[in-house]
Design a protein around this motif. Structure first.
Motif, mmCIF file in Angstrom:
data_model
loop_
_atom_site.group_PDB
_atom_site.id
_atom_site.type_symbol
_atom_site.label_atom_id
_atom_site.label_comp_id
_atom_site.label_asym_id
_atom_site.label_seq_id
_atom_site.Cartn_x
_atom_site.Cartn_y
_atom_site.Cartn_z
ATOM 1 N N GLU A 191 0.832 -1.212 0.000
ATOM 2 C CA GLU A 191 0.000 0.000 0.000
ATOM 3 C C GLU A 191 0.863 1.256 0.000
ATOM 4 O O GLU A 191 0.546 2.223 -0.687
ATOM 5 C CB GLU A 191 -0.941 -0.012 1.200
ATOM 6 N N ALA A 192 1.957 1.228 0.770
ATOM 7 C CA ALA A 192 2.850 2.378 0.807
ATOM 8 C C ALA A 192 3.510 2.589 -0.550
ATOM 9 O O ALA A 192 3.724 3.734 -0.976
ATOM 10 C CB ALA A 192 3.907 2.195 1.897
ATOM 11 N N LEU A 193 3.814 1.515 -1.255
ATOM 12 C CA LEU A 193 4.406 1.613 -2.589
ATOM 13 C C LEU A 193 3.425 2.256 -3.562
ATOM 14 O O LEU A 193 3.766 3.202 -4.275
ATOM 15 C CB LEU A 193 4.810 0.217 -3.072
ATOM 16 N N VAL A 194 2.212 1.769 -3.579
ATOM 17 C CA VAL A 194 1.183 2.320 -4.470
ATOM 18 C C VAL A 194 0.907 3.783 -4.136
ATOM 19 O O VAL A 194 0.698 4.613 -5.025
ATOM 20 C CB VAL A 194 -0.111 1.476 -4.404
ATOM 21 N N ALA A 195 0.956 4.131 -2.842
ATOM 22 C CA ALA A 195 0.689 5.510 -2.416
ATOM 23 C C ALA A 195 1.881 6.440 -2.629
ATOM 24 O O ALA A 195 1.774 7.640 -2.377
ATOM 25 C CB ALA A 195 0.289 5.516 -0.939
ATOM 26 N N GLY A 196 3.029 5.880 -3.078
ATOM 27 C CA GLY A 196 4.199 6.716 -3.309
ATOM 28 C C GLY A 196 4.974 7.065 -2.059
ATOM 29 O O GLY A 196 5.832 7.942 -2.080
ATOM 30 N N LYS A 197 4.695 6.383 -0.963
ATOM 31 C CA LYS A 197 5.395 6.661 0.296
ATOM 32 C C LYS A 197 6.749 5.970 0.367
ATOM 33 O O LYS A 197 7.600 6.365 1.155
ATOM 34 C CB LYS A 197 4.531 6.244 1.481
ATOM 35 N N VAL A 198 6.943 4.923 -0.441
ATOM 36 C CA VAL A 198 8.240 4.235 -0.554
ATOM 37 C C VAL A 198 8.510 4.010 -2.035
ATOM 38 O O VAL A 198 7.595 4.024 -2.871
ATOM 39 C CB VAL A 198 8.257 2.888 0.215
ATOM 40 N N ASP A 199 9.776 3.797 -2.365
ATOM 41 C CA ASP A 199 10.160 3.613 -3.762
ATOM 42 C C ASP A 199 10.212 2.152 -4.190
ATOM 43 O O ASP A 199 10.179 1.848 -5.380
ATOM 44 C CB ASP A 199 11.524 4.243 -4.026
ATOM 45 N N ALA A 200 10.340 1.242 -3.225
ATOM 46 C CA ALA A 200 10.457 -0.169 -3.560
ATOM 47 C C ALA A 200 10.063 -1.010 -2.352
ATOM 48 O O ALA A 200 10.037 -0.526 -1.218
ATOM 49 C CB ALA A 200 11.893 -0.502 -3.960
ATOM 50 N N VAL A 201 9.763 -2.279 -2.627
ATOM 51 C CA VAL A 201 9.428 -3.239 -1.584
ATOM 52 C C VAL A 201 10.127 -4.548 -1.918
ATOM 53 O O VAL A 201 10.185 -4.942 -3.079
ATOM 54 C CB VAL A 201 7.895 -3.486 -1.522
#
Length: 93
Positions: A2-12
């Motif tokens: 969810e953080a990736l999709v929201a742009g809060k992180v760059d990778a998972v």
């Protein structure tokens, strides 16, 4: 994810099935990159000598024999890794 999709992180970084499942259902918002490495069947750890071990082995074998394990694996896109026999301490066999 969810953080990736929201742009809060760059990778998972996650297990291949998790990553592929998320990418498949993200409507293009997530892309899996690279190749899977060090892939191994999952295990269900219990305390050594636990009576739960043989019960879990029996249940997993039932899922394999009934075809349900393959159905579950196909849902997650990992049908090539389905084992045929449930073992206790498979790593030492």
């Amino acid at each position: 994810m969810e953080a990736l999709v929201a742009g809060k992180v760059d990778a998972v970084s996650a297990d291949s099935p998790v990553t592929l499942y998320a990418a498949e259902r993200s409507n293009g918002a997530i892309k899996a990159v690279g190749q899977a490495f060090d892939t191994l069947p999952y295990s269900l750890p219990v305390a050594k000598g636990s009576t739960l071990g043989p019960v879990l082995q029996t249940v997993v074998q039932y899922l394999i024999d009934s075809g349900e394990m393959r159905t579950i694996a196909e849902r997650w896109g990992i049908e090539n890794g389905v084992i045929e026999t449930s073992l206790i301490n498979a790593a030492v066999h």
